[in-house]
Write a protein that holds these residues in place. Structure first.
Motif: not given
Length: 159
Positions: A54-71
């Motif tokens: 019952n969890s959510t991850v919504t309406r976030n703005y992720m900018r400028g990630g530099v690692g090898r994985f993901g936003g």
């Protein structure tokens, strides 16, 4: 609002699956996450570990990630999370699902100017995500970006 590379949002604990101590009802919404994974590589704009019913991850703005994985990075055992209406602006991958034990998540209606992803299973719902070129964000993505982060009354808090 998080900047300067070290901090990522990373709730949860539990490498196992079906853990009875699962973190639940977590809502990560309306955050501006800038420059994530500049210091720690194994992470993402929002990183989860273990079940999150019952969890959510919504309406976030992720900018400028530099690692090898993901936003968007649900790690081992991450299940039952709705990832919707997020903007990923510049990352190695927009989505990182590296093992078959990350299931039962809904990843829809997100926006990214990065098309690369890693998805090593088929037990999640992944659809209706929008990919743009450069900074050609649709109106809804622009609204998410504008609303993310601290409200004006609190922008001087925390230095």
């Amino acid at each position: 609002q998080m900047t300067d590379g070290l901090m990522i949002l990373g709730p949860g604990w539990g490498w196992g699956y079906g853990d009875p101590s699962a973190t639940n009802n977590v809502h990560i919404d309306y955050n501006f996450i800038d420059g994530y994974t500049r210091v720690m590589n194994d992470g993402g704009g929002v990183y989860t570990l273990g079940e999150h019913p019952n969890s959510t991850v919504t309406r976030n703005y992720m900018r400028g990630g530099v690692g090898r994985f993901g936003g968007i990075y649900p790690d081992e055992g991450s299940e039952r999370i709705a990832w919707r209406y997020n903007v990923i602006d510049g990352a190695y991958r927009w989505l990182h699902i590296h093992t078959g034990g990350i299931c039962n998540n809904t990843i829809t209606n997100n926006y990214s100017n990065v098309t690369a992803s890693l998805v090593n299973n088929s037990c999640n719902t992944i659809n209706s995500n929008v990919f743009v070129s450069g900074d050609e964000w649709p109106t809804e993505a622009q609204s998410i970006m504008s609303a993310a982060g601290l409200e004006a009354a609190y922008q001087d808090v925390g230095g």
